[in-house]
Design an enzyme around this catalytic site. Structure first.
Site, mmCIF file in Angstrom:
data_model
loop_
_atom_site.group_PDB
_atom_site.id
_atom_site.type_symbol
_atom_site.label_atom_id
_atom_site.label_comp_id
_atom_site.label_asym_id
_atom_site.label_seq_id
_atom_site.Cartn_x
_atom_site.Cartn_y
_atom_site.Cartn_z
ATOM 1 N N HIS A 253 0.812 -1.224 0.000
ATOM 2 C CA HIS A 253 0.000 0.000 0.000
ATOM 3 C C HIS A 253 0.848 1.278 0.000
ATOM 4 O O HIS A 253 0.796 2.071 -0.931
ATOM 5 C CB HIS A 253 -0.896 0.030 1.250
ATOM 6 C CG HIS A 253 -1.852 -1.109 1.383
ATOM 7 N ND1 HIS A 253 -2.900 -1.337 0.513
ATOM 8 C CD2 HIS A 253 -1.929 -2.091 2.321
ATOM 9 C CE1 HIS A 253 -3.577 -2.402 0.906
ATOM 10 N NE2 HIS A 253 -3.017 -2.881 1.989
HETATM 11 O O1 RIB Z 1 -5.232 0.347 4.389
HETATM 12 C C1 RIB Z 1 -3.840 0.328 4.269
HETATM 13 C C2 RIB Z 1 -3.209 1.389 5.108
HETATM 14 O O2 RIB Z 1 -3.503 1.152 6.473
HETATM 15 C C3 RIB Z 1 -1.673 1.412 5.017
HETATM 16 O O3 RIB Z 1 -1.203 2.715 5.198
HETATM 17 C C4 RIB Z 1 -1.245 0.559 6.177
HETATM 18 O O4 RIB Z 1 0.042 0.923 6.688
HETATM 19 C C5 RIB Z 1 -2.294 0.898 7.188
HETATM 20 O O5 RIB Z 1 -1.895 2.096 7.822
#
Ligand code: RIB
Ligand code: CA
Length: 323
Positions: A253
């Protein structure tokens, strides 16, 4: 688009606001390779603030960022609730997997909001790269609205054009503090949004951790153990075992929010009108985009990153960690 050779690329100047978090650490590694990291600020999200701050400092040790200032910020969402830490995906420490380690230094301050305002006002051409809940960014914009037009942009990991992950509607970073996200989306700043529909195109399986482990350095081994835990969680949530578990895709992500500004040629963007739902009983924390063909283009202000060359992006993340 002509693509500059790596050596000729301009390194964007970035302030990373994060909640490490396994993928936050990978994002810091990618930024260390391709950006000039002006500063790192921390926020509660994946784990309590004390953990995310410690983990950010560990990341600066991993990627030789000892001179980068680290300031801690908000310990919870704007509405005063306790939020909801992502203990499943990141463990009680926020960085479960590797053996616990102590960072070589402490934070440089505990007022990230003031530090963000001062840094934006001092820097030219700064990108804000929030990859956790948007609490710090919202408080900075609330106190200093001028920074919205001063930054080059705000490249976030957050939201989704389709489904959520914490709920069917809400992605974690937005869900944790929807009021903060709404203020950031409404701030007038140039926003670039890497949501779940994008980040799931940039996913690593068990080969990623194996490649890191084979590299054999302290940093690559630490990241291998991070990925083994993180990718293992992706497999567990799908009830996969054995070879299927090894092949389970773990979305990278947070690195997407960095690559979206360092390597835009890997992505395509659609400018849309996006609002954050804060009141819905079923949809609180949803990022809702107006995708109607007749939507008013004048209201479309968010650059939503909609597609990626996933294999190339994953390879770029891996390469940045082979130190
Ligand atoms: O949904 C994914 C996000 O939530 C990313 O930033 C992960 O690190 C969590 O913070
Ligand atoms: Ca994060």
């Amino acid at each position: 688009m002509t693509v500059a050779a790596e050596s000729e690329r301009i390194r964007p100047r970035v302030l990373i606001d994060c909640d490490p978090g396994h993928d936050d650490v990978l994002a810091i590694g990618v930024a260390a390779r391709h950006c000039h990291i002006v500063a790192i600020t921390t926020v509660a999200g994946n784990s309590p603030l004390v953990n995310t701050t410690r983990n950010a400092l560990i990341a600066t040790d991993l990627f030789a960022l000892g001179q980068v200032p680290v300031h801690s910020g908000a310990a919870g969402p704007l509405n005063g609730s306790s939020g909801g830490f992502a203990t499943g995906a990141h463990g009680r420490s926020g960085l479960d997997g590797p053996l616990p380690r102590t960072p070589s230094r402490g934070a440089d301050g505990d007022d990230a909001v003031s530090f963000i305002i001062e840094t934006v006002r001092r820097e030219e051409g700064l990108w804000l790269v929030p990859i956790g809940p948007l609490t710090n960014i919202a408080l900075a914009l609330r106190r200093a609205p001028d920074i919205a037009s001063r930054v080059t942009g705000i490249s976030i990991m957050g939201g989704s054009l389709t489904h959520g992950n914490v709920t069917s509607a809400a992605e974690f970073n937005i869900w944790f503090d929807p009021e903060a996200a709404a203020e950031v989306f409404n701030s007038g700043a140039a926003l670039r949004m890497c949501g779940l529909d994008l980040t799931h195109q940039v996913a690593a399986d068990g080969r990623f951790a194996d490649a890191l482990s084979a590299h054999g350095t302290d940093t690559s081994q630490f990241c291998a153990e991070l990925m083994h835990f993180y990718q293992g969680y992706a497999a567990r949530t799908q009830g996969l075992t054995g070879e299927a578990a090894y092949a389970a895709p773990a979305p990278l992500h947070d690195p997407c929010a960095v690559l979206a500004i360092t390597h835009p040629e890997l992505f395509s963007i659609q400018r849309l009108h996006v609002v954050v739902e804060t009141a819905g009983t079923q949809t609180r924390g949803m990022t809702h985009a107006d995708t109607r063909p007749w939507a008013n283009p004048a209201e479309a202000t968010v650059d939503v990153v909609v597609s990626a060359d996933g294999p190339r992006a994953v390879a770029m993340v891996l390469d940045a960690l082979l130190l």
